[in-house]
Motif scaffolding. Structure first.
Motif, PDB file in Angstrom:
ATOM      1  N   TRP A 106     -15.860  -4.657   2.202  1.00  0.00           N
ATOM      2  CA  TRP A 106     -14.710  -5.170   1.456  1.00  0.00           C
ATOM      3  C   TRP A 106     -15.137  -6.235   0.447  1.00  0.00           C
ATOM      4  O   TRP A 106     -14.662  -6.244  -0.690  1.00  0.00           O
ATOM      5  CB  TRP A 106     -13.668  -5.779   2.407  1.00  0.00           C
ATOM      6  CG  TRP A 106     -12.750  -4.760   3.026  1.00  0.00           C
ATOM      7  CD1 TRP A 106     -12.655  -4.454   4.349  1.00  0.00           C
ATOM      8  CD2 TRP A 106     -11.799  -3.925   2.342  1.00  0.00           C
ATOM      9  NE1 TRP A 106     -11.705  -3.478   4.535  1.00  0.00           N
ATOM     10  CE2 TRP A 106     -11.170  -3.134   3.331  1.00  0.00           C
ATOM     11  CE3 TRP A 106     -11.437  -3.747   1.015  1.00  0.00           C
ATOM     12  CZ2 TRP A 106     -10.184  -2.188   3.027  1.00  0.00           C
ATOM     13  CZ3 TRP A 106     -10.457  -2.820   0.702  1.00  0.00           C
ATOM     14  CH2 TRP A 106      -9.845  -2.047   1.696  1.00  0.00           C
ATOM     15  N   ARG A 107     -16.025  -7.131   0.898  1.00  0.00           N
ATOM     16  CA  ARG A 107     -16.455  -8.191  -0.032  1.00  0.00           C
ATOM     17  C   ARG A 107     -17.090  -7.572  -1.276  1.00  0.00           C
ATOM     18  O   ARG A 107     -16.800  -7.989  -2.405  1.00  0.00           O
ATOM     19  CB  ARG A 107     -17.432  -9.135   0.675  1.00  0.00           C
ATOM     20  CG  ARG A 107     -16.708 -10.168   1.535  1.00  0.00           C
ATOM     21  CD  ARG A 107     -17.667 -11.220   2.112  1.00  0.00           C
ATOM     22  NE  ARG A 107     -18.343 -10.763   3.315  1.00  0.00           N
ATOM     23  CZ  ARG A 107     -17.919 -11.007   4.569  1.00  0.00           C
ATOM     24  NH1 ARG A 107     -16.828 -11.724   4.782  1.00  0.00           N
ATOM     25  NH2 ARG A 107     -18.596 -10.571   5.605  1.00  0.00           N
ATOM     26  N   GLU A 118      -9.951  -7.856   9.760  1.00  0.00           N
ATOM     27  CA  GLU A 118     -10.907  -7.803  10.880  1.00  0.00           C
ATOM     28  C   GLU A 118     -10.189  -8.083  12.206  1.00  0.00           C
ATOM     29  O   GLU A 118     -10.462  -7.454  13.228  1.00  0.00           O
ATOM     30  CB  GLU A 118     -12.040  -8.829  10.666  1.00  0.00           C
ATOM     31  CG  GLU A 118     -13.008  -8.454   9.558  1.00  0.00           C
ATOM     32  CD  GLU A 118     -13.862  -7.245   9.916  1.00  0.00           C
ATOM     33  OE1 GLU A 118     -14.611  -7.309  10.903  1.00  0.00           O
ATOM     34  OE2 GLU A 118     -13.737  -6.223   9.199  1.00  0.00           O
ATOM     35  N   LYS A 123      -8.332  -5.020  13.130  1.00  0.00           N
ATOM     36  CA  LYS A 123      -9.227  -3.984  13.670  1.00  0.00           C
ATOM     37  C   LYS A 123      -9.566  -4.265  15.134  1.00  0.00           C
ATOM     38  O   LYS A 123      -9.579  -3.340  15.970  1.00  0.00           O
ATOM     39  CB  LYS A 123     -10.507  -3.929  12.828  1.00  0.00           C
ATOM     40  CG  LYS A 123     -10.335  -3.235  11.505  1.00  0.00           C
ATOM     41  CD  LYS A 123     -11.408  -3.602  10.502  1.00  0.00           C
ATOM     42  CE  LYS A 123     -12.776  -3.104  10.892  1.00  0.00           C
ATOM     43  NZ  LYS A 123     -13.765  -3.450   9.818  1.00  0.00           N
ATOM     44  N   GLU A 154      -3.249  -1.153   2.128  1.00  0.00           N
ATOM     45  CA  GLU A 154      -3.948  -1.015   3.403  1.00  0.00           C
ATOM     46  C   GLU A 154      -2.983  -0.574   4.507  1.00  0.00           C
ATOM     47  O   GLU A 154      -3.330   0.288   5.332  1.00  0.00           O
ATOM     48  CB  GLU A 154      -4.606  -2.340   3.794  1.00  0.00           C
ATOM     49  CG  GLU A 154      -5.363  -2.306   5.108  1.00  0.00           C
ATOM     50  CD  GLU A 154      -6.561  -1.352   5.111  1.00  0.00           C
ATOM     51  OE1 GLU A 154      -7.084  -1.054   4.020  1.00  0.00           O
ATOM     52  OE2 GLU A 154      -6.959  -0.896   6.207  1.00  0.00           O
ATOM     53  N   MET A 188     -10.762   1.516   7.522  1.00  0.00           N
ATOM     54  CA  MET A 188     -11.055   0.126   7.874  1.00  0.00           C
ATOM     55  C   MET A 188     -12.531  -0.182   7.729  1.00  0.00           C
ATOM     56  O   MET A 188     -13.229  -0.418   8.706  1.00  0.00           O
ATOM     57  CB  MET A 188     -10.617  -0.146   9.330  1.00  0.00           C
ATOM     58  CG  MET A 188      -9.120  -0.122   9.528  1.00  0.00           C
ATOM     59  SD  MET A 188      -8.650  -0.407  11.268  1.00  0.00           S
ATOM     60  CE  MET A 188      -9.049   1.214  11.983  1.00  0.00           C
ATOM     61  N   PRO A 189     -13.035  -0.204   6.486  1.00  0.00           N
ATOM     62  CA  PRO A 189     -14.440  -0.554   6.284  1.00  0.00           C
ATOM     63  C   PRO A 189     -14.700  -1.969   6.800  1.00  0.00           C
ATOM     64  O   PRO A 189     -13.763  -2.752   6.979  1.00  0.00           O
ATOM     65  CB  PRO A 189     -14.627  -0.506   4.774  1.00  0.00           C
ATOM     66  CG  PRO A 189     -13.364   0.011   4.203  1.00  0.00           C
ATOM     67  CD  PRO A 189     -12.309  -0.063   5.234  1.00  0.00           C
ATOM     68  N   GLY A 190     -15.969  -2.291   7.001  1.00  0.00           N
ATOM     69  CA  GLY A 190     -16.329  -3.612   7.492  1.00  0.00           C
ATOM     70  C   GLY A 190     -16.145  -4.703   6.453  1.00  0.00           C
ATOM     71  O   GLY A 190     -15.924  -4.425   5.265  1.00  0.00           O
ATOM     72  N   ALA A 191     -16.260  -5.950   6.902  1.00  0.00           N
ATOM     73  CA  ALA A 191     -16.032  -7.097   6.025  1.00  0.00           C
ATOM     74  C   ALA A 191     -16.992  -7.100   4.842  1.00  0.00           C
ATOM     75  O   ALA A 191     -16.604  -7.417   3.712  1.00  0.00           O
ATOM     76  CB  ALA A 191     -16.140  -8.394   6.827  1.00  0.00           C
ATOM     77  N   ILE A 199      -9.531  -9.923   4.096  1.00  0.00           N
ATOM     78  CA  ILE A 199     -10.666  -9.416   4.870  1.00  0.00           C
ATOM     79  C   ILE A 199     -10.639  -9.958   6.298  1.00  0.00           C
ATOM     80  O   ILE A 199     -10.751  -9.194   7.265  1.00  0.00           O
ATOM     81  CB  ILE A 199     -11.995  -9.770   4.166  1.00  0.00           C
ATOM     82  CG1 ILE A 199     -12.066  -9.056   2.807  1.00  0.00           C
ATOM     83  CG2 ILE A 199     -13.188  -9.395   5.038  1.00  0.00           C
ATOM     84  CD1 ILE A 199     -13.211  -9.508   1.904  1.00  0.00           C
TER      85      ILE A 199
END
Lengths: 261, 261, 261, 261
Positions: B104-105, A117, A120, A166, B98-101, A113
């Motif tokens: 993903w968590r 980031e 990104k 990914e 690319m979803p946010g952190a 993760i």
């Protein structure tokens, strides 16, 4: 090989492999953005590199705030990136095939993760123009457990596979913009840290480093482990015109060790 | 096909595919442990199944405490499992590469860490005796994005790949104990939920369900999507003697759609 | 498992694995067409099998005329096939990575072109009706060098790969007609012939068969070689409803040996 | 990039892709051995290339005697090769999944056995010295049907797979001598011949070349076919230090088209 300056971000820049990559790229004229945890090491590395225009930025990929600041800094300095060499932190080697939930949470956070980031933030600073031949190249450094199970690195198997998923997804999503995403999967590589391990294993059974090395590499077709300098040349190749029609690949850098076709 | 009673845990038991699996296995004489979130549905399903000895246990794989209680319940009831059919919750379909952190968590927690904790609890209740021919079989239900990138299911690609890494790791770690771990990766499957999707897509362009189905399956060699009942037969096969010398496999159940060798 | 009689052709029927396959299928009620080179052995096998309706036909897959006659005989007897178990003759084991042109010509003829002609003749005798659930199933017996290079079986690597290409091509070409083509790739399998090899290797270093077997299987997750009876059960599975939504697969039957995902 | 002269053999030198490869390598200072069927074309190409020391030799890979003479000529001229770019003749495109025995015999002869004899003759002229960093590099040009079935090129699927088996076998067999064997698998590539095909397909439906090209490349992540010049740069990379720790790889050059990980 470099026409106009093509700036490349290297994470894990101060590690054994990262340093070799930085020297190779700087030697070929790429201005670099160096990122790593330790500021003193970053400064030393930056000073040692040939060429001009290098920048270093402190970055802890396991820390959300550090990652955010890193992205803001890239933007504030108006840095445009033509390449990224991403080295996600490795999972600590273990033989546990079923670590606990807390261990998994930390692993996914620190090794997937967080680094994603960072990636990104880096992609936000890319501005390729493929119609005019300016392509942006992302190289993700992984390991050969991305292609085959390695018992010794149990949790690593999962994270390597997750990254392959990914990387391929990003290759499909970003290709039309002229952003390429390829993975270089390393087999045994003679970084200072890896050499120490061989030395310990040699000492443990009372043989020399060279004897132990010969034993460990006996089942590798090329009869050797990789050198950090070889990795660096391969990374430079993947950033170069070599990959202008390649994306989504997972390239083994393992002396031929992998047996699957 | 079943000599002495071989108890099998089915997670996601009340879903479209889970229900078909439960009916198939119960019909072949397996006593089942049914696990799912909704108690009312569990009870109904349990009542409908042929055969005796079925047990149901409420389980929310996204909830640490629920998972812990589930494991304790398995132990308290002295259940010995000969098989597990694990259906990790699916990532919500999305095209975001690319979803946010935070996303993903949640995804790793709900679709990987939680279900893996359930699997660990189930493995603790296995007591195979391979020397005497009693083998324990784990079947993980996945999707074909475990073998190829599917743009439509971007985050799913990563989770499917992560599971393949874990399944192979477990196959190597548990094989000596006589525990097999194989994955069945589903292509389009005509569960009630999937049928609704086709219906909506048909309505949207003003054609019939059958027309839309024909269009969607035109590039599948067998010319059809899978039926839940076909999945159920395949799952039973992987739990049976069929797989007595197979482990670590990822078997596509996709009508031949996958093009890689 | 068998509703109406489903006739299955088994080539190499009198070999160690072929015999096990025939006994398994006959025991489950399949009438068989037995094909092999040696008529006396065919007759003996045919007499030993349970069930009725078995037919045997002499066939030398390395001989164009024998293959032609075989096809004509299938047609003359108006045999309709619902399944084929094809065991292409194996390349003679060798460590030569670059055999001469004559050796290659013989290998391609005997291990690929001839068996493919047999398969074509068999496909001509298939008449599936997938809309009404009658599917025809082809199972090609291969080896794990179809998925990974094995130094010991150098020329075999090429032929196994060629067959995977053909099997997948056939799966795509024949799927719409309801003909499925799957490959079962065997790792070490304890046929009488293979047992002899282990015995020789044990004798050569002065250990027992069991000791040698333990050594050879130490790197196999399930800790064992396959049994011909296990292969036979797997083949029956692939001929059954188990594979009703599967085609073009290459399934390893290797105790988990293969490391690639 | 070239220290001492490193001589490279290019087969199919006068074709659309071969010519681009020759120009790229000659431009980088490699002396070349050009091989192809047509002497006049060879002479013309040789005259056009920059650099010195180029040699051309007539070679018909479908003719045993021509291949033998070619090998004798290499030896007679005491040529030492540091690289080979092997382009096996392609199978004629067809949609027949089961060509007759005669067709297969011709295909294996012309597209596999003959070219492999050429490769053997070339390997005999290699004298690498890996301890001192002099590595010999073989690059086999293949197509993406080496990694996935392509319905349009049915027989090609088999031959591409056979070559992957041989390439990997050679990588394992020759690695210890410092001879690397890698495959570059091309997707659609805009050679003059391929451009003509697009033109025809465009004419057939009354659209422009550019429109047709856009349609055909819509499902390729990078949104384009490859250029012969891009292939040439990739080939040069695989002959260079880039691949010093790589062998046995099959690298897709397809704009990201391949969906399997």
């Amino acid at each position: 090989m470099v026409g106009e300056a093509r700036m490349v971000l290297v994470t894990g820049a101060t590690g054994g492999i990262g340093t070799a990559v930085c020297h190779q790229l700087a030697g070929s004229g790429y201005p670099l953005v160096l990122a790593a945890r330790n500021e003193a090491k970053l400064k030393t590395l930056s000073d040692e590199l040939t060429g001009d225009g290098h920048v270093w930025l402190q970055l802890d990929m396991t820390n959300d705030q550090s990652i955010r600041q890193f992205g803001e800094e890239l933007a504030a300095r108006r840095i445009t990136l033509d390449g990224v060499v991403l080295m996600p932190p490795q999972a600590h080697s273990t033989n546990d095939p079923m670590p606990g939930a807390d261990a998994w949470r930390a692993l996914f956070q620190n090794c997937f993760i967080g680094p994603l980031e960072v990636l990104k933030a880096a992609i936000d600073r890319m501005n390729p123009d493929p119609v005019n031949g300016r392509r942006a190249k992302i190289v993700i450094i992984s390991g050969i457990s991305s292609a085959q199970v390695l018992g010794r690195y149990a949790t690593s198997n999962v994270l390597r596979c997750a990254w392959i998923g990914e990387a391929k997804t990003l290759a499909f999503a970003l290709g039309a913009r002229g952003i390429h995403v390829n993975t270089l999967s390393l087999g045994g590589t003679l970084s200072p840290w890896y050499r120490e391990g061989i030395e310990k294993r040699a000492d443990a059974v009372g043989i020399t480093f060279e004897q132990r090395l010969a034993e460990e590499t006996a089942n590798i077709p090329l009869g050797k482990y990789g050198e950090p300098a070889e990795v660096a040349v391969a990374v430079e190749g993947l950033l170069s015109r070599f990959s202008d029609h390649m994306t989504g690949l997972n390239i083994m850098h393992d002396g031929g060790f992998t047996r699957s076709y």
